[in-house]
Motif scaffolding. Structure first.
Motif, PDB file in Angstrom:
ATOM      1  N   ILE A 106       6.468 -10.311   3.748  1.00 52.13           N
ATOM      2  CA  ILE A 106       5.098 -10.810   5.222  1.00 52.13           C
ATOM      3  C   ILE A 106       5.037 -11.811   5.031  1.00 52.13           C
ATOM      4  N   LYS A 107       4.602 -12.202   5.714  1.00 54.25           N
ATOM      5  CA  LYS A 107       3.630 -13.725   5.531  1.00 54.25           C
ATOM      6  C   LYS A 107       2.011 -13.647   5.240  1.00 54.25           C
ATOM      7  N   ALA A 108       1.895 -14.011   4.034  1.00 57.29           N
ATOM      8  CA  ALA A 108       0.568 -14.276   2.985  1.00 57.29           C
ATOM      9  C   ALA A 108      -0.423 -14.300   3.925  1.00 57.29           C
ATOM     10  N   GLY A 109      -1.034 -12.671   3.441  1.00 54.66           N
ATOM     11  CA  GLY A 109      -2.750 -13.191   3.959  1.00 54.66           C
ATOM     12  C   GLY A 109      -3.341 -12.745   5.674  1.00 54.66           C
ATOM     13  N   SER A 110      -1.832 -11.870   5.964  1.00 56.50           N
ATOM     14  CA  SER A 110      -1.541 -11.063   7.141  1.00 56.50           C
ATOM     15  C   SER A 110      -2.290  -9.601   7.162  1.00 56.50           C
ATOM     16  N   HIS A 111      -1.815  -8.832   6.124  1.00 56.15           N
ATOM     17  CA  HIS A 111      -2.295  -7.353   6.105  1.00 56.15           C
ATOM     18  C   HIS A 111      -2.078  -6.731   7.397  1.00 56.15           C
ATOM     19  N   TYR A 112      -1.041  -7.056   7.717  1.00 55.30           N
ATOM     20  CA  TYR A 112      -0.233  -6.150   8.828  1.00 55.30           C
ATOM     21  C   TYR A 112       2.046  -6.269   7.777  1.00 55.30           C
ATOM     22  N   ILE A 113       1.994  -4.743   8.340  1.00 57.37           N
ATOM     23  CA  ILE A 113       3.439  -4.827   8.232  1.00 57.37           C
ATOM     24  C   ILE A 113       4.204  -4.000   9.305  1.00 57.37           C
ATOM     25  N   GLU A 114       5.157  -4.731  10.008  1.00 58.82           N
ATOM     26  CA  GLU A 114       5.550  -3.384  10.581  1.00 58.82           C
ATOM     27  C   GLU A 114       6.131  -2.283   9.938  1.00 58.82           C
ATOM     28  N   THR A 115       6.562  -1.030  11.048  1.00 56.30           N
ATOM     29  CA  THR A 115       6.811  -0.157  10.281  1.00 56.30           C
ATOM     30  C   THR A 115       7.916  -0.140  10.123  1.00 56.30           C
ATOM     31  N   ASP A 116       9.290  -1.184  10.498  1.00 56.88           N
ATOM     32  CA  ASP A 116      10.239  -0.851  10.053  1.00 56.88           C
ATOM     33  C   ASP A 116      10.460  -2.099   8.774  1.00 56.88           C
ATOM     34  N   GLN A 117       9.361  -2.424   8.286  1.00 58.43           N
ATOM     35  CA  GLN A 117       9.760  -3.379   7.157  1.00 58.43           C
ATOM     36  C   GLN A 117       9.304  -1.882   5.754  1.00 58.43           C
ATOM     37  N   ILE A 118       9.053  -0.289   5.911  1.00 55.46           N
ATOM     38  CA  ILE A 118       8.254   0.437   4.678  1.00 55.46           C
ATOM     39  C   ILE A 118       9.724   0.504   4.441  1.00 55.46           C
ATOM     40  N   THR A 119      10.371   1.112   3.583  1.00 62.64           N
ATOM     41  CA  THR A 119      11.609   0.692   3.063  1.00 62.64           C
ATOM     42  C   THR A 119      11.965   2.836   2.942  1.00 62.64           C
ATOM     43  N   ASN A 120      12.994   2.898   3.301  1.00 62.84           N
ATOM     44  CA  ASN A 120      13.344   4.031   3.316  1.00 62.84           C
ATOM     45  C   ASN A 120      14.052   4.513   1.836  1.00 62.84           C
ATOM     46  N   GLU A 121      14.638   3.924   1.256  1.00 61.91           N
ATOM     47  CA  GLU A 121      14.810   4.414  -0.127  1.00 61.91           C
ATOM     48  C   GLU A 121      13.553   5.458  -0.902  1.00 61.91           C
ATOM     49  N   ILE A 122      14.375   6.265  -1.016  1.00 63.58           N
ATOM     50  CA  ILE A 122      13.633   7.598  -1.291  1.00 63.58           C
ATOM     51  C   ILE A 122      12.552   7.210  -2.992  1.00 63.58           C
ATOM     52  N   PHE A 123      13.508   6.131  -3.406  1.00 65.09           N
ATOM     53  CA  PHE A 123      12.136   6.499  -5.110  1.00 65.09           C
ATOM     54  C   PHE A 123      11.045   5.494  -4.791  1.00 65.09           C
ATOM     55  N   TYR A 124      11.131   4.726  -3.723  1.00 65.36           N
ATOM     56  CA  TYR A 124      10.026   3.995  -3.242  1.00 65.36           C
ATOM     57  C   TYR A 124       9.520   3.728  -2.384  1.00 65.36           C
ATOM     58  N   ARG A 125       9.336   4.946  -0.982  1.00 64.33           N
ATOM     59  CA  ARG A 125       8.625   4.401  -0.193  1.00 64.33           C
ATOM     60  C   ARG A 125       7.729   5.533   0.039  1.00 64.33           C
ATOM     61  N   ALA A 126       7.317   6.639  -0.713  1.00 65.85           N
ATOM     62  CA  ALA A 126       5.856   7.246  -1.054  1.00 65.85           C
ATOM     63  C   ALA A 126       4.778   6.428  -1.655  1.00 65.85           C
ATOM     64  N   SER A 127       5.533   5.237  -2.251  1.00 65.53           N
ATOM     65  CA  SER A 127       4.771   4.426  -3.111  1.00 65.53           C
ATOM     66  C   SER A 127       3.600   2.877  -2.824  1.00 65.53           C
ATOM     67  N   MET A 128       5.426   3.021  -1.593  1.00 67.84           N
ATOM     68  CA  MET A 128       5.228   1.451  -1.065  1.00 67.84           C
ATOM     69  C   MET A 128       3.931   2.044   0.852  1.00 67.84           C
TER      70      MET A 128
END
Length: 161
Positions: free
Chosen positions: A124-146
């Motif tokens: 993401i752009k640094a400092g934006s503090h915004y993330i699009e929903t589709d940028q959240i990983t679907n990898e099962i071992f990282y999704r909840a942590s992200m």
């Protein structure tokens, strides 16, 4: 150095405008299933040395996925900001993984046990503090942590969790 909040660039006065680099925020997945406690500590230390300030989710233990091993993983998601682009970040990660003993010459290395594994999950752009929903990983071992890290850091997201 000057910070230009209007363009979100870190500017060194001696650089020409074509040499100015954007600053990016990186969400990265971190994992290890060979000597995971020792190697996880080393990976976090190496991130801190290279990128100074990092945010880290809880470290969780996960079962191996699509691998013929019984060695469980330690996994987490980290966030840091850098002037390096995605290719330069991946190069840094490959260096650290190799230093910790990962054999990057194996064609099917994703199916082998590994002392260190780091993957860029979102940029993401640094400092934006915004993330699009589709940028959240679907990898099962990282999704909840992200998601945990996004909420802990009070990022805005278009989905309400």
């Amino acid at each position: 150095m000057l910070f230009s909040s209007s363009r979100d660039h870190l500017i060194n006065e001696s650089l020409t405008s074509s040499e100015v680099k954007c600053r990016y925020g990186y969400f990265v997945g971190i994992g290890s299933n060979l000597s995971p406690v020792m190697n996880f500590r080393e990976m976090i230390q190496q991130l801190a040395i290279r990128f100074q300030t990092i945010e880290l989710s809880r470290i969780i233990e996960t079962k191996p996925f699509e691998m013929a091993t019984t060695n469980r993983f330690l996994n987490a998601v980290a966030y840091f900001e850098s002037n390096l682009d995605n290719d330069e970040i991946k190069e840094q990660f490959n260096t650290i993984e190799t230093e910790l003993g990962r054999d990057r010459t194996l064609a099917d290395r994703h199916k082998h046990d590994r002392p260190a594994d780091r993957d860029v999950l979102a940029v993401i752009k640094a400092g934006s503090h915004y993330i699009e929903t589709d940028q959240i990983t679907n990898e099962i071992f990282y999704r909840a942590s992200m998601i945990e890290l996004i909420l802990t850091m009070e990022f805005d997201c278009s989905v309400d969790y």
